[in-house]
Scaffold this active site. Structure first.
Site, mmCIF file in Angstrom:
data_model
loop_
_atom_site.group_PDB
_atom_site.id
_atom_site.type_symbol
_atom_site.label_atom_id
_atom_site.label_comp_id
_atom_site.label_asym_id
_atom_site.label_seq_id
_atom_site.Cartn_x
_atom_site.Cartn_y
_atom_site.Cartn_z
ATOM 1 N N HIS A 188 8.620 -2.314 -9.968
ATOM 2 C CA HIS A 188 9.610 -2.243 -11.046
ATOM 3 C C HIS A 188 11.002 -2.277 -10.446
ATOM 4 N N GLU B 27 0.531 -0.781 -4.275
ATOM 5 C CA GLU B 27 0.230 -1.120 -2.876
ATOM 6 C C GLU B 27 -1.098 -0.517 -2.439
ATOM 7 N N LYS C 90 0.574 6.347 1.325
ATOM 8 C CA LYS C 90 0.514 6.618 -0.119
ATOM 9 C C LYS C 90 -0.936 6.882 -0.573
ATOM 10 N N THR D 40 1.255 4.008 -6.108
ATOM 11 C CA THR D 40 1.736 2.621 -6.086
ATOM 12 C C THR D 40 0.616 1.588 -6.140
ATOM 13 N N VAL E 108 16.033 11.692 -5.914
ATOM 14 C CA VAL E 108 16.896 11.514 -7.098
ATOM 15 C C VAL E 108 17.970 10.461 -6.847
ATOM 16 N N THR E 109 18.289 10.198 -5.574
ATOM 17 C CA THR E 109 19.324 9.194 -5.284
ATOM 18 C C THR E 109 18.760 7.767 -5.279
ATOM 19 N N GLY E 110 17.451 7.629 -5.455
ATOM 20 C CA GLY E 110 16.825 6.303 -5.448
ATOM 21 C C GLY E 110 16.880 5.652 -6.826
ATOM 22 N N GLN E 111 16.321 4.440 -6.900
ATOM 23 C CA GLN E 111 16.326 3.707 -8.181
ATOM 24 C C GLN E 111 15.677 4.517 -9.300
ATOM 25 N N TYR F 68 7.047 7.962 10.837
ATOM 26 C CA TYR F 68 7.989 8.575 9.900
ATOM 27 C C TYR F 68 7.514 8.361 8.451
ATOM 28 N N ALA G 143 10.474 8.873 -0.936
ATOM 29 C CA ALA G 143 9.585 8.182 0.009
ATOM 30 C C ALA G 143 10.381 7.180 0.817
ATOM 31 N N ASP H 4 14.745 17.563 2.388
ATOM 32 C CA ASP H 4 14.051 16.434 3.007
ATOM 33 C C ASP H 4 12.551 16.710 2.938
HETATM 34 P P1 NAP Z 1 13.923 4.090 -3.514
HETATM 35 O O1 NAP Z 1 14.992 3.467 -4.350
HETATM 36 O O2 NAP Z 1 13.704 3.604 -2.131
HETATM 37 O O3 NAP Z 1 14.235 5.666 -3.468
HETATM 38 C C1 NAP Z 1 13.566 6.515 -2.592
HETATM 39 C C2 NAP Z 1 14.230 7.872 -2.636
HETATM 40 O O4 NAP Z 1 13.565 8.738 -1.705
HETATM 41 C C3 NAP Z 1 15.708 7.873 -2.236
HETATM 42 O O5 NAP Z 1 16.376 8.830 -3.000
HETATM 43 C C4 NAP Z 1 15.646 8.312 -0.786
HETATM 44 O O6 NAP Z 1 16.837 8.908 -0.325
HETATM 45 C C5 NAP Z 1 14.543 9.341 -0.872
HETATM 46 N N1 NAP Z 1 13.933 9.676 0.412
HETATM 47 C C6 NAP Z 1 13.411 8.848 1.339
HETATM 48 N N2 NAP Z 1 12.902 9.539 2.355
HETATM 49 C C7 NAP Z 1 13.099 10.847 2.075
HETATM 50 C C8 NAP Z 1 12.817 12.058 2.745
HETATM 51 N N3 NAP Z 1 12.206 12.075 3.931
HETATM 52 N N4 NAP Z 1 13.162 13.224 2.156
HETATM 53 C C9 NAP Z 1 13.792 13.225 0.961
HETATM 54 N N5 NAP Z 1 14.105 12.114 0.288
HETATM 55 C C10 NAP Z 1 13.756 10.938 0.834
HETATM 56 O O7 NAP Z 1 12.522 4.009 -4.253
HETATM 57 P P2 NAP Z 1 12.203 3.789 -5.820
HETATM 58 O O8 NAP Z 1 12.067 2.335 -6.070
HETATM 59 O O9 NAP Z 1 13.140 4.599 -6.630
HETATM 60 O O10 NAP Z 1 10.732 4.388 -5.895
HETATM 61 C C11 NAP Z 1 10.518 5.766 -6.186
HETATM 62 C C12 NAP Z 1 9.131 6.166 -5.707
HETATM 63 O O11 NAP Z 1 8.155 5.365 -6.362
HETATM 64 C C13 NAP Z 1 8.897 5.977 -4.216
HETATM 65 O O12 NAP Z 1 8.033 7.015 -3.790
HETATM 66 C C14 NAP Z 1 8.170 4.652 -4.123
HETATM 67 O O13 NAP Z 1 7.364 4.609 -2.960
HETATM 68 C C15 NAP Z 1 7.347 4.684 -5.398
HETATM 69 N N6 NAP Z 1 7.050 3.387 -6.008
HETATM 70 C C16 NAP Z 1 8.024 2.511 -6.260
HETATM 71 C C17 NAP Z 1 7.719 1.322 -6.898
HETATM 72 C C18 NAP Z 1 8.795 0.307 -7.216
HETATM 73 O O14 NAP Z 1 8.422 -0.845 -7.479
HETATM 74 N N7 NAP Z 1 10.053 0.680 -7.269
HETATM 75 C C19 NAP Z 1 6.393 1.046 -7.290
HETATM 76 C C20 NAP Z 1 5.420 2.003 -7.019
HETATM 77 C C21 NAP Z 1 5.754 3.179 -6.397
HETATM 78 P P3 NAP Z 1 18.091 8.018 0.183
HETATM 79 O O15 NAP Z 1 18.783 7.546 -1.065
HETATM 80 O O16 NAP Z 1 18.872 8.994 0.969
HETATM 81 O O17 NAP Z 1 17.518 6.905 0.995
HETATM 82 N N1 GDD Z 2 11.533 -7.548 0.816
HETATM 83 C C1 GDD Z 2 11.283 -8.858 0.933
HETATM 84 N N2 GDD Z 2 12.219 -9.655 1.512
HETATM 85 N N3 GDD Z 2 10.122 -9.345 0.446
HETATM 86 C C2 GDD Z 2 9.905 -10.684 0.543
HETATM 87 C C3 GDD Z 2 10.833 -11.550 1.117
HETATM 88 C C4 GDD Z 2 12.053 -11.019 1.634
HETATM 89 O O1 GDD Z 2 12.904 -11.717 2.152
HETATM 90 N N4 GDD Z 2 10.344 -12.801 1.024
HETATM 91 C C5 GDD Z 2 9.156 -12.736 0.434
HETATM 92 N N5 GDD Z 2 8.884 -11.438 0.142
HETATM 93 C C6 GDD Z 2 7.636 -10.960 -0.460
HETATM 94 C C7 GDD Z 2 6.969 -9.831 0.313
HETATM 95 O O2 GDD Z 2 6.237 -10.343 1.428
HETATM 96 C C8 GDD Z 2 6.089 -9.229 -0.778
HETATM 97 O O3 GDD Z 2 4.870 -9.944 -0.867
HETATM 98 C C9 GDD Z 2 6.887 -9.476 -2.064
HETATM 99 O O4 GDD Z 2 7.922 -10.420 -1.728
HETATM 100 C C10 GDD Z 2 7.530 -8.220 -2.655
HETATM 101 O O5 GDD Z 2 8.237 -7.567 -1.616
HETATM 102 P P1 GDD Z 2 9.185 -6.304 -1.929
HETATM 103 O O6 GDD Z 2 10.161 -6.649 -2.980
HETATM 104 O O7 GDD Z 2 9.705 -5.824 -0.609
HETATM 105 O O8 GDD Z 2 8.195 -5.248 -2.598
HETATM 106 P P2 GDD Z 2 6.734 -4.764 -2.206
HETATM 107 O O9 GDD Z 2 5.797 -5.332 -3.236
HETATM 108 O O10 GDD Z 2 6.418 -5.004 -0.797
HETATM 109 O O11 GDD Z 2 6.863 -3.186 -2.400
HETATM 110 C C11 GDD Z 2 7.523 -2.644 -3.543
HETATM 111 O O12 GDD Z 2 6.596 -2.471 -4.588
HETATM 112 C C12 GDD Z 2 5.534 -1.518 -4.322
HETATM 113 C C13 GDD Z 2 4.635 -1.483 -5.543
HETATM 114 O O13 GDD Z 2 3.748 -2.554 -5.507
HETATM 115 C C14 GDD Z 2 8.153 -1.315 -3.115
HETATM 116 O O14 GDD Z 2 8.961 -0.840 -4.167
HETATM 117 C C15 GDD Z 2 7.104 -0.259 -2.828
HETATM 118 O O15 GDD Z 2 7.747 1.006 -2.631
HETATM 119 C C16 GDD Z 2 6.166 -0.173 -4.035
HETATM 120 O O16 GDD Z 2 5.170 0.807 -3.798
#
Ligand code: NAP
Ligand code: GDD
Length: 391
Positions: free
Chosen positions: A187, A135, A161, A133, A10-13, A101, A88, A64
């Site tokens: 997103h 991914e 995942k 995801t 809940v503390t995440g985005q 981890y 996550a 956790d």
């Molecule tokens: P985020 O901002 O990194 O938030 C992750 C959340 O999970 C935070 O509240 C974090 O707590 C908590 N967390 C991490 N490890 C934990 C653990 N061991 N036990 C309990 N809580 C834990 O991620 P998000 O962008 O909101 O994404 C939400 C979910 O969607 C994630 O599962 C991510 O993998 C998935 N997802 C994200 C995207 C994207 O583009 N954003 C796309 C596809 C899937 P802290 O605040 O304490 O770190």
């Molecule tokens: N983080 C990061 N930092 N990424 C970079 C950088 C940099 O300085 N430079 C280039 N990139 C490239 C990465 O190599 C990747 O190809 C792309 O930018 C996006 O990186 P991230 O924004 O870190 O996101 P992600 O696509 O690896 O993962 C995110 O999206 C997934 C869904 O497709 C995360 O939110 C995952 O949790 C999520 O599942």
């Protein structure tokens, strides 16, 4: 009776946007937060309710995903109608450094929650959403990617995942759980973690525009992503749990941009035009010209921002200045080069459409980061300490 939701992460985005969304729909929302040595509730502090209030509809629990007994106790106490498993270790690059981890929290954490529902006999009551995801598609086997596209994960995060995806499907098929995978493409938002590439770019560009930072170091500029707005995407998470039958859905915008285009768009929002020189690790982004910021037309505050001068400050970027460079440290051991989703099923069955365009998303993020950078600048000017966070 109001419906009760439990959100892990809940503390995440997404947790923050989803909590807000569900509270507006009159849910009672419970959230799981981790113990940390510093406050970690910035994103949800605006939703906080004093625990002394008798009628609360937003309640936090310490927990956790690596602790099964704790999850069972929380699920037992809350008796949720819906669980959204968003928690996550969500950073792909970090998963190469903490693979065990990541597997524990992202893969086994999902299993622990599903088992909690089963052990407590809540399979008929509790609906389950798993944050899957794009991914999973990793080294993509077809373009665009849809629900039937074969998976090929490319990181410990993606592999963890993948387990979570299949265990969710398995509990649906084996025990009749109402369990859904949302296969969400990237997103973003102004509250995106600062080390994901979009936020890293908007934050750096805002600071460069104000002269607070000289250069932005990035990895693979050619990577392409399908970027949407987190607010739009959490609505899809909720919609999946409101269907008659549990199914898995791809959630995406269907449009794709490169990291390089992301930089150009963020810079353009600030009136900065760039050109690129060199190739691969030697590529650099150089300021071509500084014009009127598009942002000055957006809000009164930002007009003021411009009128006060910092954006045209002599300490800001100058034509010819190198403001983007490549640092190999950000290259990944195995990269996901391209992701592009096909959200047809979500549109047809959930009636879901993304509302925010890429340009609007980047504009909103840059605006918020510009405001934060200006705040830091002001605080420092008046002799107080502003935190300089680094990756
Ligand atoms: P985020 O901002 O990194 O938030 C992750 C959340 O999970 C935070 O509240 C974090 O707590 C908590 N967390 C991490 N490890 C934990 C653990 N061991 N036990 C309990 N809580 C834990 O991620 P998000 O962008 O909101 O994404 C939400 C979910 O969607 C994630 O599962 C991510 O993998 C998935 N997802 C994200 C995207 C994207 O583009 N954003 C796309 C596809 C899937 P802290 O605040 O304490 O770190
Ligand atoms: N983080 C990061 N930092 N990424 C970079 C950088 C940099 O300085 N430079 C280039 N990139 C490239 C990465 O190599 C990747 O190809 C792309 O930018 C996006 O990186 P991230 O924004 O870190 O996101 P992600 O696509 O690896 O993962 C995110 O999206 C997934 C869904 O497709 C995360 O939110 C995952 O949790 C999520 O599942």
């Amino acid at each position: 009776m109001p419906r009760v939701a439990l959100i892990t992460g809940v503390t995440g985005q997404d947790g923050a946007y989803l909590a807000e969304f569900l509270l507006k729909k009159d849910y009672v929302v419970h959230g799981v937060k981790r113990r940390a040595s510093l406050f970690n509730t910035d994103r949800i502090d605006h939703l906080y309710q004093d625990p002394h209030l008798e009628q609360r509809n937003f309640i936090l629990h310490y927990g956790d995903l690596t602790d099964a007994t704790n999850l069972i106790r929380i699920v037992q106490e809350v008796q949720p109608d819906e669980i959204y498993n968003l928690a996550a270790q969500s950073h792909v690059m970090v998963s190469f450094e903490t693979p065990e981890y990541t597997a524990n929290s992202d893969a086994l954490g999902t299993l622990r929650l599903l088992e909690a529902i089963r052990i407590l006999g809540l399979e008929k009551k509790t609906r389950f959403y798993q944050a899957s995801t794009s991914e999973l598609f990793g080294k993509v086997q077809e373009t665009p990617q849809k629900e039937t596209t074969p998976f090929y994960p490319r990181s410990p995060y993606g592999v963890a995942k993948l387990y979570a995806y299949w265990i969710t499907v398995n509990y649906r098929e084996a025990y009749g759980f109402f369990a859904c995978n949302g296969i969400l493409f990237n997103h973003e938002s102004p509250i995106r973690g600062e080390t994901f590439v979009t936020r890293k770019i908007t934050r750096a560009m805002a600071r460069i525009a104000l002269g607070l930072q000289d250069c932005l170091f990035l990895g693979n500029l050619d990577a392409r992503r399908d970027w949407g707005h987190a607010r739009d995407f959490v609505e899809a998470q909720w919609l999946m749990l409101q269907q008659d039958e549990p199914e898995d859905f791809v959630i995406a915008t269907g449009k794709q941009y490169s990291v390089r285009q992301m930089v150009e768009t963020a810079a353009a929002e600030l009136g900065i035009t760039l050109h690129w020189q060199g190739e691969g690790a030697d590529e650099v982004g150089i300021v071509d010209s500084i014009g009127q910021s598009h942002l000055s037309n957006v809000t009164g505050h930002l007009i003021k921002t411009n009128d006060q001068g910092p954006m045209t400050n002599a300490s800001g970027p100058q034509p010819g200045q190198m403001i983007v460079r490549v640092d190999r440290r950000y290259y990944r051991p195995a990269e996901v080069d391209t992701l592009l989703g096909d959200p047809t099923k979500a549109r047809q069955q959930l009636g879901w459409e993304p509302k925010v365009t890429f340009r609007e998303l980047v504009g909103e993020m840059v605006r918020a980061d510009l405001e934060a950078a200006r705040r830091d600048e002001l605080v420092k000017m008046h002799g107080y300490q502003a935190f300089d966070y680094h990756e």
